[in-house]
Every structure is written in structure tokens, then in C-alpha cells.
Design an enzyme around this catalytic site. Structure first.
Site, PDB file in Angstrom:
ATOM      1  N   GLN A  99       4.276 -58.755  -4.421  1.00 36.08           N
ATOM      2  CA  GLN A  99       3.875 -58.034  -5.627  1.00 36.08           C
ATOM      3  C   GLN A  99       4.738 -56.801  -5.854  1.00 36.08           C
ATOM      4  O   GLN A  99       5.452 -56.356  -4.967  1.00 36.08           O
ATOM      5  CB  GLN A  99       2.392 -57.643  -5.533  1.00 36.08           C
ATOM      6  CG  GLN A  99       2.010 -56.918  -4.244  1.00 36.08           C
ATOM      7  CD  GLN A  99       0.589 -57.188  -3.776  1.00 36.08           C
ATOM      8  OE1 GLN A  99      -0.257 -57.586  -4.561  1.00 36.08           O
ATOM      9  NE2 GLN A  99       0.308 -56.940  -2.503  1.00 36.08           N
ATOM     10  N   HIS A 125     -14.811 -47.206  -2.971  1.00 36.94           N
ATOM     11  CA  HIS A 125     -14.953 -47.814  -1.635  1.00 36.94           C
ATOM     12  C   HIS A 125     -16.376 -47.690  -1.077  1.00 36.94           C
ATOM     13  O   HIS A 125     -16.853 -48.623  -0.429  1.00 36.94           O
ATOM     14  CB  HIS A 125     -13.909 -47.212  -0.673  1.00 36.94           C
ATOM     15  CG  HIS A 125     -12.513 -47.633  -1.010  1.00 36.94           C
ATOM     16  ND1 HIS A 125     -11.577 -46.810  -1.575  1.00 36.94           N
ATOM     17  CD2 HIS A 125     -11.906 -48.847  -0.880  1.00 36.94           C
ATOM     18  CE1 HIS A 125     -10.447 -47.477  -1.782  1.00 36.94           C
ATOM     19  NE2 HIS A 125     -10.619 -48.713  -1.365  1.00 36.94           N
ATOM     20  N   ASP A 175     -11.904 -57.341  -0.898  1.00 37.30           N
ATOM     21  CA  ASP A 175     -11.260 -56.212  -1.575  1.00 37.30           C
ATOM     22  C   ASP A 175      -9.858 -56.652  -1.950  1.00 37.30           C
ATOM     23  O   ASP A 175      -8.856 -56.102  -1.488  1.00 37.30           O
ATOM     24  CB  ASP A 175     -11.242 -54.998  -0.624  1.00 37.30           C
ATOM     25  CG  ASP A 175     -10.770 -53.729  -1.328  1.00 37.30           C
ATOM     26  OD1 ASP A 175     -10.806 -53.679  -2.565  1.00 37.30           O
ATOM     27  OD2 ASP A 175     -10.365 -52.787  -0.622  1.00 37.30           O
ATOM     28  N   GLU A 205      -5.205 -50.433   1.575  1.00 39.97           N
ATOM     29  CA  GLU A 205      -5.085 -48.979   1.812  1.00 39.97           C
ATOM     30  C   GLU A 205      -5.790 -48.529   3.087  1.00 39.97           C
ATOM     31  O   GLU A 205      -5.530 -47.449   3.601  1.00 39.97           O
ATOM     32  CB  GLU A 205      -5.690 -48.168   0.655  1.00 39.97           C
ATOM     33  CG  GLU A 205      -5.182 -48.479  -0.741  1.00 39.97           C
ATOM     34  CD  GLU A 205      -6.130 -49.417  -1.480  1.00 39.97           C
ATOM     35  OE1 GLU A 205      -6.591 -50.411  -0.869  1.00 39.97           O
ATOM     36  OE2 GLU A 205      -6.400 -49.164  -2.664  1.00 39.97           O
ATOM     37  N   ASP A 214      -4.860 -58.463   5.365  1.00 35.97           N
ATOM     38  CA  ASP A 214      -4.129 -58.226   4.110  1.00 35.97           C
ATOM     39  C   ASP A 214      -2.783 -58.929   4.185  1.00 35.97           C
ATOM     40  O   ASP A 214      -2.086 -58.861   5.205  1.00 35.97           O
ATOM     41  CB  ASP A 214      -3.935 -56.732   3.846  1.00 35.97           C
ATOM     42  CG  ASP A 214      -3.571 -56.471   2.388  1.00 35.97           C
ATOM     43  OD1 ASP A 214      -4.404 -55.905   1.654  1.00 35.97           O
ATOM     44  OD2 ASP A 214      -2.450 -56.861   1.962  1.00 35.97           O
ATOM     45  N   ASP A 262      -2.303 -64.066   5.152  1.00 37.29           N
ATOM     46  CA  ASP A 262      -3.093 -64.541   4.017  1.00 37.29           C
ATOM     47  C   ASP A 262      -4.555 -64.706   4.465  1.00 37.29           C
ATOM     48  O   ASP A 262      -4.827 -65.378   5.473  1.00 37.29           O
ATOM     49  CB  ASP A 262      -2.488 -65.880   3.568  1.00 37.29           C
ATOM     50  CG  ASP A 262      -3.329 -66.568   2.510  1.00 37.29           C
ATOM     51  OD1 ASP A 262      -4.069 -65.872   1.785  1.00 37.29           O
ATOM     52  OD2 ASP A 262      -3.243 -67.810   2.422  1.00 37.29           O
ATOM     53  N   PRO A 285      -1.222 -62.897  -5.467  1.00 40.06           N
ATOM     54  CA  PRO A 285      -1.452 -63.627  -4.211  1.00 40.06           C
ATOM     55  C   PRO A 285      -2.934 -63.837  -3.910  1.00 40.06           C
ATOM     56  O   PRO A 285      -3.288 -64.579  -2.992  1.00 40.06           O
ATOM     57  CB  PRO A 285      -0.801 -62.721  -3.157  1.00 40.06           C
ATOM     58  CG  PRO A 285      -0.697 -61.372  -3.775  1.00 40.06           C
ATOM     59  CD  PRO A 285      -0.592 -61.573  -5.256  1.00 40.06           C
TER      60      PRO A 285
HETATM   61  N1  SAM Z   1      -9.229 -51.782  -5.424  1.00 41.75           N
HETATM   62  C1  SAM Z   1      -8.404 -52.871  -5.674  1.00 41.75           C
HETATM   63  C2  SAM Z   1      -8.398 -53.329  -7.097  1.00 41.75           C
HETATM   64  O1  SAM Z   1      -8.785 -52.548  -7.941  1.00 41.75           O
HETATM   65  O2  SAM Z   1      -7.942 -54.446  -7.394  1.00 41.75           O
HETATM   66  C3  SAM Z   1      -8.165 -53.827  -4.574  1.00 41.75           C
HETATM   67  C4  SAM Z   1      -7.574 -53.033  -3.446  1.00 41.75           C
HETATM   68  S1  SAM Z   1      -6.593 -53.687  -2.202  1.00 41.75           S
HETATM   69  C5  SAM Z   1      -5.128 -52.713  -2.345  1.00 41.75           C
HETATM   70  C6  SAM Z   1      -6.037 -55.282  -2.704  1.00 41.75           C
HETATM   71  C7  SAM Z   1      -5.244 -55.948  -1.592  1.00 41.75           C
HETATM   72  O3  SAM Z   1      -5.418 -57.365  -1.651  1.00 41.75           O
HETATM   73  C8  SAM Z   1      -3.725 -55.703  -1.637  1.00 41.75           C
HETATM   74  O4  SAM Z   1      -3.359 -54.858  -0.573  1.00 41.75           O
HETATM   75  C9  SAM Z   1      -3.124 -57.109  -1.523  1.00 41.75           C
HETATM   76  O5  SAM Z   1      -1.975 -57.156  -0.696  1.00 41.75           O
HETATM   77  C10 SAM Z   1      -4.289 -57.897  -0.952  1.00 41.75           C
HETATM   78  N2  SAM Z   1      -4.210 -59.354  -1.157  1.00 41.75           N
HETATM   79  C11 SAM Z   1      -3.942 -60.038  -2.288  1.00 41.75           C
HETATM   80  N3  SAM Z   1      -3.942 -61.367  -2.053  1.00 41.75           N
HETATM   81  C12 SAM Z   1      -4.238 -61.522  -0.730  1.00 41.75           C
HETATM   82  C13 SAM Z   1      -4.399 -62.655   0.121  1.00 41.75           C
HETATM   83  N4  SAM Z   1      -4.206 -63.910  -0.332  1.00 41.75           N
HETATM   84  N5  SAM Z   1      -4.729 -62.447   1.417  1.00 41.75           N
HETATM   85  C14 SAM Z   1      -4.892 -61.193   1.895  1.00 41.75           C
HETATM   86  N6  SAM Z   1      -4.747 -60.083   1.133  1.00 41.75           N
HETATM   87  C15 SAM Z   1      -4.424 -60.243  -0.152  1.00 41.75           C
END
Ligand code: SAM
Length: 295
Positions: A36, A67, A161, A91, A111, A143, A170
Site C-alpha cells: 500500500q 482504539h 483492525d 500502529e 499485520d 497475512d 490487502p
Molecule cells: N484504523 C484503521 C482504519 O481506519 O482503517 C485501521 C488501522 S490499521 C493501520 C490497518 C492495518 O491493516 C494496516 O497496518 C494494514 O497493513 C493491515 N492489513 C491490511 N490487510 C491485511 C491483511 N490481509 N493481513 C494483515 N494485516 C492487514
């Protein structure tokens, strides 16, 4: 303060004709990971912010609103909090909130994006507040779907999250019937699955309703709750799913008793806030009850 015309702006569009402008004070990072577009900036009003694919993920100023709301209603309702799983959560603030409860023996956070986690450790340490280094934290870069397929442990609380399930995100692969079934199979008896579930704004609640409609096929109780998140400039919604716990019906006194066990002071969530979170306006209750698309 520079004059308005001298600022550079981060513009987040909530519709083709609506936008929130944040003046940029500092750019800590801007680039592409394997998964991303990633930016870490700071703004005069919200402080530091993490932005993924053009969407604000959280801000220093108000991340506790998001959170604490994501984590604590589910944790307060769950029968057993010793094992917790976080899907996404880059985060580290979701991890921080989970680990505030001394009853948590282990919290696994999965993550996909190691760059997001590394940038958060480097530039946003206030979010995790040391949680990444706690022995109870099991942080996996990978993943979340693959992780659940490869590990058959069950958890008292599963917290999603993840980024919004948009076509090129992703997280998109985690939003379908098969994955919802897989997640349920990893939930312990008396467990709660909670997810950040898009906006609840009157003009933009269709994705939230679609998630709710789909999850109602899997769980006895699927309850929506929401709060305004200033950095998102909109009402943000969540879903708590369980076969045994109606999280909406938790008694405010029980929520306050749960809160007394948490390490440190809460900023947003307590028994009274709980009532407000789960008290939905008529237009949203009508939309949730209506027929419509499912995943
Ligand atoms: N508060 C957020 C929002 O408003 O969308 C979500 C926060 S958090 C940063 C979202 C996380 O999901 C990202 O760090 C991203 O890398 C992770 N992510 C996305 N797809 C994923 C997957 N298939 N497996 C694990 N983590 C994933």
C-alpha cells in the site's frame, strides 16, 4: 503560523464532492510498501497521522477515541480474555489497549505490512506506548488470513483492525463468507469478534450495513456501535459479534467495574460512554434492518 495559501495540504475525500483538508506541518515518510501507499505526517490540529492509500488510519490527537472503542466493549463482554488475536492493527495502539488488561496472557497481532509496523515504531511510538516490547505481545508480520489458516488456536476476543476492504486493499480477501466462517471457528465459546466496520454517517453507511447483514448470518448477536472520530471527520462504526454475549446490553456498572482493572487511565470509554456508543439513531436502525447486499 504560515498563511493559508502557504501550507501544503493533505486532502482526504469522503465523497467526490466532499473533503477534509489537513495542513501539513511535517512529512516523516511518504512512499510505497509492497502492499500500500504509506505516509506519516504531522498536522497542527491532530499531531502525527498515519495515512494508508490516502485514508487516515489514526491521529495522535484522537487515536484513543478509536482504539478504546474498538477494543474495550468486546473485552468487557468476553467470557475469557486470556488469549486475544488482532487482525491488522499496524500502529500498535490496539495491542496497547488489549495489554492494559492484566487478564490477557498473550495477544497475537498479525499485520501484513512490516513497513507500517516499523514506521509506527520509529515515528509513532506514542501509539504502542511500549506494547510491542511486552512479553505478552506476539507480533507477527504476515497475512492475517494465512495466519488463521495455519494456526488453529482459539481466542476469547478477535479484533479486526484492518484497512477498509476496498478492491485493491490487502484486507479485501478477509471480507467474504468463507473467511467469516474461519474467524468464527477460531473464536472460543463465550468469545466476541469485533471489527472496525466503516462509517455510520447518513450519507455513507452502505458498507457498514453490508458487513452487519453478512455477519448476522453467522452470529446470534451482531451489534453496531459508533462514535465521531474528529480526524476521520465522520461517525465511525464497529460491529461486535457473538453467539453468547450481547455487547450492547452490557450494564454500565459492569463496564466501569471492568475499567477499574485496566492499567492507566482511560481517555474515552467507560460505562456512560458505552451507553452512548450503542444508542443508534433511527435512520441507522432502519438501514440496518433493511434488506440489501451481502458479501
Ligand atoms: N484504523 C484503521 C482504519 O481506519 O482503517 C485501521 C488501522 S490499521 C493501520 C490497518 C492495518 O491493516 C494496516 O497496518 C494494514 O497493513 C493491515 N492489513 C491490511 N490487510 C491485511 C491483511 N490481509 N493481513 C494483515 N494485516 C492487514
Amino acid at each position: 503560523m504560515p498563511k493559508t495559501e502557504n501550507w501544503q495540504w493533505y486532502v482526504e475525500e469522503s465523497a467526490p464532492t466532499e473533503a477534509h483538508h489537513h495542513a501539513i506541518e511535517n512529512v516523516y515518510f511518504s512512499g510505497r510498501s509492497d502492499f500500500q501507499q504509506v505516509a506519516v505526517i504531522s498536522t497542527p490540529v491532530f499531531g502525527k497521522m498515519l495515512i494508508l492509500d490516502g485514508d487516515t488510519q489514526s491521529s495522535q490527537g484522537d487515536e484513543k477515541i478509536y482504539h478504546e472503542t474498538l477494543v474495550h466493549p468486546a473485552m468487557a463482554g468476553a467470557a475469557d480474555r486470556s488469549e486475544v488475536l488482532i487482525l491488522g492493527g499496524g500502529e500498535g495502539a490496539t495491542l496497547r489497549e488489549v495489554l492494559r488488561h492484566p487478564g490477557v496472557k498473550r495477544c497475537t497481532m498479525v499485520d501484513i505490512d512490516g513497513l507500517v509496523v516499523d514506521l509506527s515504531k520509529k515515528y509513532l511510538p506514542e501509539w504502542a506506548n511500549g506494547a510491542f516490547d511486552e512479553p505478552r505481545a506476539n507480533v507477527v508480520i504476515g497475512d492475517a488470513l494465512a495466519y488463521m489458516r495455519e494456526h488453529d488456536e482459539r481466542y476469547g476476543v478477535i479484533i479486526s483492525d484492518l484497512t477498509e476492504p476496498l478492491e485493491d486493499s490487502p484486507s479485501n480477501i478477509l471480507f467474504n463468507e468463507n473467511v467469516f466462517r474461519l474467524i468464527k471457528s477460531r473464536l472460543a465459546d463465550g468469545g466476541v469478534y469485533v471489527l472496525q466496520a466503516s462509517t455510520a454517517a447518513f450519507n455513507n453507511y452502505s458498507l457498514h450495513c453490508k458487513m452487519s447483514r453478512t455477519l448476522r448470518r453467522h452470529y446470534k448477536y451482531v451489534t453496531s456501535f459508533f462514535t465521531f472520530v474528529p480526524a476521520f471527520d465522520t461517525d465511525w462504526a464497529f460491529l461486535a459479534c457473538s453467539d453468547t454475549v450481547d455487547v450492547a446490553g452490557l450494564d454500565p456498572g459492569a463496564v466501569d467495574a471492568y475499567g477499574k482493572n485496566l492499567r492507566g487511565e482511560s481517555f474515552f470509554y467507560d460505562g456512560q460512554t458505552h451507553r452512548r456508543l450503542f444508542s443508534l439513531p433511527l435512520y441507522l436502525r432502519r438501514a440496518l434492518a433493511a434488506d440489501g447486499p451481502v458479501f
